[in-house]
Design a protein around this motif. Sequence first.
Motif, short mmCIF file in Angstrom:
data_model
loop_
_atom_site.label_atom_id
_atom_site.label_comp_id
_atom_site.label_asym_id
_atom_site.label_seq_id
_atom_site.Cartn_x
_atom_site.Cartn_y
_atom_site.Cartn_z
N MET A 1 -5.89 5.36 -6.55
CA MET A 1 -5.42 5.41 -7.93
C MET A 1 -4.20 4.51 -8.09
O MET A 1 -4.00 3.89 -9.13
CB MET A 1 -5.07 6.87 -8.27
CG MET A 1 -5.00 7.21 -9.71
SD MET A 1 -5.11 9.01 -9.88
CE MET A 1 -3.54 9.54 -9.21
N LEU B 1 -3.51 1.75 -6.39
CA LEU B 1 -3.72 0.32 -6.12
C LEU B 1 -3.50 -0.47 -7.41
O LEU B 1 -4.03 -0.11 -8.45
CB LEU B 1 -5.14 0.08 -5.61
CG LEU B 1 -5.41 0.33 -4.12
CD1 LEU B 1 -6.90 0.21 -3.83
CD2 LEU B 1 -4.62 -0.65 -3.27
N PRO B 2 -2.72 -1.57 -7.31
CA PRO B 2 -2.42 -2.31 -8.54
C PRO B 2 -3.66 -2.96 -9.16
O PRO B 2 -3.76 -3.09 -10.37
CB PRO B 2 -1.42 -3.38 -8.08
CG PRO B 2 -1.60 -3.48 -6.60
CD PRO B 2 -2.06 -2.14 -6.13
N SER B 3 -4.63 -3.38 -8.31
CA SER B 3 -5.84 -4.01 -8.84
C SER B 3 -6.90 -3.97 -7.75
O SER B 3 -6.66 -3.49 -6.65
CB SER B 3 -5.56 -5.46 -9.22
OG SER B 3 -5.36 -6.23 -8.05
N THR B 4 -8.09 -4.50 -8.08
CA THR B 4 -9.14 -4.56 -7.07
C THR B 4 -9.13 -5.93 -6.38
O THR B 4 -10.06 -6.28 -5.69
CB THR B 4 -10.52 -4.31 -7.70
OG1 THR B 4 -10.71 -5.25 -8.76
CG2 THR B 4 -10.66 -2.90 -8.23
N ASP B 5 -8.04 -6.68 -6.58
CA ASP B 5 -7.88 -8.00 -5.96
C ASP B 5 -8.04 -7.91 -4.45
O ASP B 5 -7.50 -7.01 -3.80
CB ASP B 5 -6.48 -8.54 -6.31
CG ASP B 5 -6.13 -9.76 -5.49
OD1 ASP B 5 -6.74 -10.81 -5.76
OD2 ASP B 5 -5.28 -9.66 -4.58
N VAL C 1 -6.09 -5.35 -1.74
CA VAL C 1 -6.83 -4.25 -1.12
C VAL C 1 -6.87 -4.40 0.40
O VAL C 1 -6.72 -3.42 1.14
CB VAL C 1 -8.26 -4.17 -1.71
CG1 VAL C 1 -9.11 -3.17 -0.96
CG2 VAL C 1 -8.20 -3.79 -3.19
N TYR D 1 -16.74 -8.67 -0.18
CA TYR D 1 -15.97 -7.68 -0.93
C TYR D 1 -16.21 -7.80 -2.43
O TYR D 1 -16.47 -6.81 -3.11
CB TYR D 1 -14.48 -7.84 -0.60
CG TYR D 1 -13.57 -7.01 -1.47
CD1 TYR D 1 -13.39 -5.65 -1.22
CD2 TYR D 1 -12.90 -7.57 -2.55
CE1 TYR D 1 -12.57 -4.88 -2.03
CE2 TYR D 1 -12.08 -6.82 -3.36
CZ TYR D 1 -11.91 -5.48 -3.10
OH TYR D 1 -11.10 -4.72 -3.90
N ILE E 1 -6.46 5.81 -13.69
CA ILE E 1 -7.06 4.53 -13.28
C ILE E 1 -7.11 3.57 -14.47
O ILE E 1 -6.66 2.43 -14.39
CB ILE E 1 -8.50 4.76 -12.75
CG1 ILE E 1 -8.48 5.48 -11.41
CG2 ILE E 1 -9.26 3.43 -12.66
CD1 ILE E 1 -8.56 4.60 -10.20
#
Lengths: 126, 132
Positions: A45, A47-51, A55, B57, B126
Amino acid sequence: MGFRSPLGRALGLGSARSGFAHWWGQRLSAAALVPLGLWFMVSVMGLPSTDYWAVSAWAGSPLHAVLLVLLLASLLYHSNLGLRVVIEDYVHGATKVVTLVLVQFLHMLLAVAGVYAIVALSAGGQ
Amino acid sequence: MTTRQANRPLSPHLGVYRWQISNTLSIFHRLTGVAMSLGALVLTGWIVSIAAGPDAYLDLVDALGSPPGVLALAGWTLCFFYHLCNGVRHLFWDAGKGFEIPEARRSGIMVVVTSTLLTLVFWIAILAGRWS
């Protein structure tokens, strides 16, 4: 005197002393998964982004790598024990044995692949 | 062998029970557990894809970001919080607490309410993080 069947009394055999292991393993891994599961959810939750770089840095940091290995190990152990009971309830005969073996192999494969990936991420410095 | 088995008493089957909160929640515990075993496969795949590099990924993240992917993730979140709350309820039973019918019913309702709220809080956090 007790709950033993006549046959059981005649044979004089006790339990195999292994019936408790499944039950206890399920509870122990459940107890471990309460903090580990909550940590994972809160951490994801946050994590700043899914970059990719964000990650991979997250997963490879020493603290997160150790917690991820613990999470995967308890999760897959717990999942294997749980699925075993479900399969034993609903699948019968030779199919049951084959399904149980496949499920066990798959869990082992996932555990080894997952732990290897975390170690590689942590040590490889992506 | 078959004829002898046919005459033996069967253990009570799902079909003979009246649906009520206790057995419904128990069945959901099992269903959510099985669903999350599938989730464990995806979770491991996600970790392996990070180690495999940006291309693998991003393929997985794109799939999980598609409408069916987001629906599955939302479903797994609800499964997680439900199985977690109901699992804690089971651990209390294992310790010999909460067996009385009114207590068990109350804890069951608590599990449903708490897991729904936690799922909502998780997704609001989120989504708020994504667009802030």
